[in-house]
Design a protein around this motif. Structure first.
Motif, PDB file in Angstrom:
ATOM      1  N   ASN A  20       3.055  17.656  -0.290  1.00  0.00           N
ATOM      2  CA  ASN A  20       2.971  17.788   1.164  1.00  0.00           C
ATOM      3  C   ASN A  20       4.305  18.205   1.766  1.00  0.00           C
ATOM      4  OD1 ASN A  20       0.219  16.782   1.284  1.00  0.00           O
ATOM      5  ND2 ASN A  20       1.085  14.774   0.813  1.00  0.00           N
ATOM      6  N   THR A  21       4.245  18.655   3.008  1.00  0.00           N
ATOM      7  CA  THR A  21       5.441  18.973   3.777  1.00  0.00           C
ATOM      8  C   THR A  21       5.598  17.933   4.874  1.00  0.00           C
ATOM      9  OG1 THR A  21       5.186  21.341   3.380  1.00  0.00           O
ATOM     10  CG2 THR A  21       6.585  20.692   5.224  1.00  0.00           C
ATOM     11  N   GLY A  22       6.762  17.287   4.948  1.00  0.00           N
ATOM     12  CA  GLY A  22       6.982  16.252   5.945  1.00  0.00           C
ATOM     13  C   GLY A  22       6.731  16.762   7.354  1.00  0.00           C
ATOM     14  N   GLY A  23       6.009  15.968   8.160  1.00  0.00           N
ATOM     15  CA  GLY A  23       5.713  16.358   9.532  1.00  0.00           C
ATOM     16  C   GLY A  23       4.377  17.053   9.686  1.00  0.00           C
ATOM     17  N   THR A  24       3.690  17.323   8.559  1.00  0.00           N
ATOM     18  CA  THR A  24       2.391  17.990   8.630  1.00  0.00           C
ATOM     19  C   THR A  24       1.386  17.090   9.321  1.00  0.00           C
ATOM     20  OG1 THR A  24       2.838  19.153   6.580  1.00  0.00           O
ATOM     21  CG2 THR A  24       0.540  19.046   7.277  1.00  0.00           C
ATOM     22  N   ARG A  25       0.606  17.653  10.222  1.00  0.00           N
ATOM     23  CA  ARG A  25      -0.434  16.893  10.913  1.00  0.00           C
ATOM     24  C   ARG A  25      -1.806  17.413  10.484  1.00  0.00           C
ATOM     25  NH1 ARG A  25       1.071  13.875  15.167  1.00  0.00           N
ATOM     26  NH2 ARG A  25      -1.001  14.031  16.070  1.00  0.00           N
ATOM     27  N   GLY A  26      -2.597  16.525   9.889  1.00  0.00           N
ATOM     28  CA  GLY A  26      -3.983  16.865   9.574  1.00  0.00           C
ATOM     29  C   GLY A  26      -4.201  17.372   8.161  1.00  0.00           C
ATOM     30  N   GLN A  27      -3.277  18.143   7.594  1.00  0.00           N
ATOM     31  CA  GLN A  27      -3.458  18.693   6.262  1.00  0.00           C
ATOM     32  C   GLN A  27      -2.556  17.945   5.284  1.00  0.00           C
ATOM     33  OE1 GLN A  27      -5.807  21.096   5.489  1.00  0.00           O
ATOM     34  NE2 GLN A  27      -6.414  20.704   7.598  1.00  0.00           N
ATOM     35  N   VAL A  28      -3.103  16.926   4.632  1.00  0.00           N
ATOM     36  CA  VAL A  28      -2.313  16.063   3.762  1.00  0.00           C
ATOM     37  C   VAL A  28      -3.027  15.865   2.431  1.00  0.00           C
ATOM     38  CG1 VAL A  28      -1.348  13.748   3.480  1.00  0.00           C
ATOM     39  CG2 VAL A  28      -1.328  14.844   5.724  1.00  0.00           C
ATOM     40  N   MET A  29      -2.283  16.025   1.353  1.00  0.00           N
ATOM     41  CA  MET A  29      -2.808  15.706   0.037  1.00  0.00           C
ATOM     42  C   MET A  29      -2.570  14.222  -0.216  1.00  0.00           C
ATOM     43  SD  MET A  29      -4.304  16.639  -2.752  1.00  0.00           S
ATOM     44  CE  MET A  29      -4.155  18.433  -2.897  1.00  0.00           C
ATOM     45  N   THR A  30      -3.664  13.468  -0.322  1.00  0.00           N
ATOM     46  CA  THR A  30      -3.570  12.033  -0.552  1.00  0.00           C
ATOM     47  C   THR A  30      -3.761  11.727  -2.029  1.00  0.00           C
ATOM     48  OG1 THR A  30      -5.948  11.701  -0.251  1.00  0.00           O
ATOM     49  CG2 THR A  30      -4.557  11.609   1.731  1.00  0.00           C
ATOM     50  N   PRO A  31      -3.332  10.537  -2.490  1.00  0.00           N
ATOM     51  CA  PRO A  31      -3.601  10.151  -3.872  1.00  0.00           C
ATOM     52  C   PRO A  31      -5.097  10.180  -4.190  1.00  0.00           C
ATOM     53  CG  PRO A  31      -1.954   8.707  -2.928  1.00  0.00           C
ATOM     54  CD  PRO A  31      -2.474   9.554  -1.798  1.00  0.00           C
ATOM     55  N   TYR A  32      -5.923   9.768  -3.233  1.00  0.00           N
ATOM     56  CA  TYR A  32      -7.373   9.757  -3.464  1.00  0.00           C
ATOM     57  C   TYR A  32      -7.879  11.180  -3.710  1.00  0.00           C
ATOM     58  CZ  TYR A  32     -12.334   8.726  -2.730  1.00  0.00           C
ATOM     59  OH  TYR A  32     -13.692   8.590  -2.892  1.00  0.00           O
ATOM     60  N   ARG A  33      -7.420  12.131  -2.894  1.00  0.00           N
ATOM     61  CA  ARG A  33      -7.865  13.518  -3.065  1.00  0.00           C
ATOM     62  C   ARG A  33      -7.357  14.086  -4.393  1.00  0.00           C
ATOM     63  NH1 ARG A  33     -10.071  17.371   0.316  1.00  0.00           N
ATOM     64  NH2 ARG A  33      -9.676  19.551  -0.239  1.00  0.00           N
ATOM     65  N   GLN A  34      -6.143  13.731  -4.760  1.00  0.00           N
ATOM     66  CA  GLN A  34      -5.632  14.178  -6.052  1.00  0.00           C
ATOM     67  C   GLN A  34      -6.516  13.667  -7.188  1.00  0.00           C
ATOM     68  OE1 GLN A  34      -1.479  13.105  -6.564  1.00  0.00           O
ATOM     69  NE2 GLN A  34      -0.833  15.206  -6.091  1.00  0.00           N
ATOM     70  N   ASP A  35      -6.903  12.395  -7.099  1.00  0.00           N
ATOM     71  CA  ASP A  35      -7.783  11.826  -8.129  1.00  0.00           C
ATOM     72  C   ASP A  35      -9.113  12.575  -8.176  1.00  0.00           C
ATOM     73  OD1 ASP A  35      -5.896   9.967  -8.819  1.00  0.00           O
ATOM     74  OD2 ASP A  35      -6.841   8.299  -7.748  1.00  0.00           O
TER      75      ASP A  35
ATOM     76  N   ARG B 297       0.828  -1.204   0.000  1.00  0.00           N
ATOM     77  CA  ARG B 297       0.000   0.000   0.000  1.00  0.00           C
ATOM     78  C   ARG B 297       0.865   1.259   0.000  1.00  0.00           C
ATOM     79  NH1 ARG B 297      -4.483   2.015   4.507  1.00  0.00           N
ATOM     80  NH2 ARG B 297      -4.882   4.029   3.523  1.00  0.00           N
ATOM     81  N   LEU B 298       1.945   1.250   0.810  1.00  0.00           N
ATOM     82  CA  LEU B 298       2.857   2.399   0.832  1.00  0.00           C
ATOM     83  C   LEU B 298       3.431   2.658  -0.553  1.00  0.00           C
ATOM     84  CD1 LEU B 298       4.883   1.920   4.136  1.00  0.00           C
ATOM     85  CD2 LEU B 298       3.381   3.827   3.590  1.00  0.00           C
ATOM     86  N   LEU B 299       3.893   1.587  -1.211  1.00  0.00           N
ATOM     87  CA  LEU B 299       4.485   1.741  -2.536  1.00  0.00           C
ATOM     88  C   LEU B 299       3.443   2.200  -3.551  1.00  0.00           C
ATOM     89  CD1 LEU B 299       6.755  -1.444  -2.554  1.00  0.00           C
ATOM     90  CD2 LEU B 299       7.498   0.942  -2.435  1.00  0.00           C
ATOM     91  N   ARG B 300       2.220   1.683  -3.413  1.00  0.00           N
ATOM     92  CA  ARG B 300       1.151   2.078  -4.327  1.00  0.00           C
ATOM     93  C   ARG B 300       0.799   3.551  -4.169  1.00  0.00           C
ATOM     94  NH1 ARG B 300      -1.987  -1.570  -2.950  1.00  0.00           N
ATOM     95  NH2 ARG B 300      -3.361  -0.453  -1.506  1.00  0.00           N
ATOM     96  N   ASP B 301       0.671   3.999  -2.912  1.00  0.00           N
ATOM     97  CA  ASP B 301       0.351   5.408  -2.675  1.00  0.00           C
ATOM     98  C   ASP B 301       1.488   6.324  -3.108  1.00  0.00           C
ATOM     99  OD1 ASP B 301      -2.071   4.665  -1.697  1.00  0.00           O
ATOM    100  OD2 ASP B 301      -1.718   5.286   0.377  1.00  0.00           O
ATOM    101  N   PHE B 302       2.729   5.867  -2.921  1.00  0.00           N
ATOM    102  CA  PHE B 302       3.883   6.656  -3.357  1.00  0.00           C
ATOM    103  C   PHE B 302       3.844   6.855  -4.865  1.00  0.00           C
ATOM    104  CE2 PHE B 302       8.213   7.310  -4.772  1.00  0.00           C
ATOM    105  CZ  PHE B 302       8.748   8.163  -3.821  1.00  0.00           C
TER     106      PHE B 302
END
Length: 222
Positions: free
Chosen positions: A142-157, A129-134
């Motif tokens: 995203n910025t490493g260490g961000t809590r709560g505000q994350v752009m995910t592959p699903y949101r990008q789609d 799953r990690l490799l797939r999402d990468f």
């Protein structure tokens, strides 16, 4: 609730070890509990009122004098406490430490992990799953260490689909998938996780006002 002292743990732990044939003594050269038996390496137990970094530091130092080191804390009740205990047990396993708890109301001692070399169990599905999402995540939004505000592959789609509908207007899921390259476009629109899509009729979707606003905003979210 009465404050728990480390000394409250000693009698139950001593009785537990004595029942296994150990001779037990306290406060030997700074060690909280030390137990010896002819056929076994010395057992060291560090007592604390709760898990802390200081407890783990202290227990790791004891590994220099014995391979059999336990930490011992009071057993707490409640689901949150149980989850925290499980997390701490996993951490102690990685450090080669054993874990005991004492149920103070009746002195029950429970061993949750024995000391020993840590051999991690791999989780192939989580790795996949990690490799797939990468691979799916476009760029590095995203910025490493961000809590709560994350752009995910699903949101990008979902944003890609929304941007297409903003130009094309209402369209069939299959057409959106071909135009955007988002293979699961129909499922994304049907699930409507963000409230951006509306089904006009069977198989045909359009944007909501929230969807149009999201294209303009493009704020990352969990």
């Amino acid at each position: 609730m009465a404050r728990v002292a480390e000394t409250d743990l000693y009698a139950p732990v001593k009785a537990f070890l004595q029942a296994q044939g150990f001779e037990v003594k306290a406060e030997i050269a700074g060690v909280d509990v030390m137990a010896c038996r002819d056929d076994a390496p010395p057992v060291i137990v560090e007592l604390k009122a709760g898990f802390s970094l200081a407890l783990l530091h202290q227990a790791c130092e004891r590994l220099a004098v014995s391979e059999t080191v336990y930490v011992c804390v009071p057993r707490q009740t409640g689901r949150a406490s149980w989850k925290a205990l499980q997390a701490n047990v996993r951490l102690c396993r990685r450090l080669g430490l054993g874990v005991m708890t004492v149920r103070l109301r009746d002195g029950l001692v429970e061993v949750h992990a024995d000391p020993g070399p840590y051999a991690p169990r791999r989780a192939p599905r989580k790795t996949a799953r990690l490799l797939r999402d990468f691979a799916r995540l476009q760029g590095d939004p995203n910025t490493g260490g961000t809590r709560g505000q994350v752009m995910t592959p699903y949101r990008q789609d979902a944003l890609t689909i929304a941007a297409h509908l903003a130009v094309s207007g209402a369209a069939k899921g299959a057409e959106v998938a071909r135009a955007t390259g988002v293979a699961n476009a129909t499922r994304v629109m049907a699930d409507n996780h963000y409230g951006w899509f509306v089904r006009i009729r069977t198989g045909i979707y359009d944007l909501t006002g929230a969807g149009r606003a999201a294209i303009t905003d493009r704020t990352p979210a969990a």
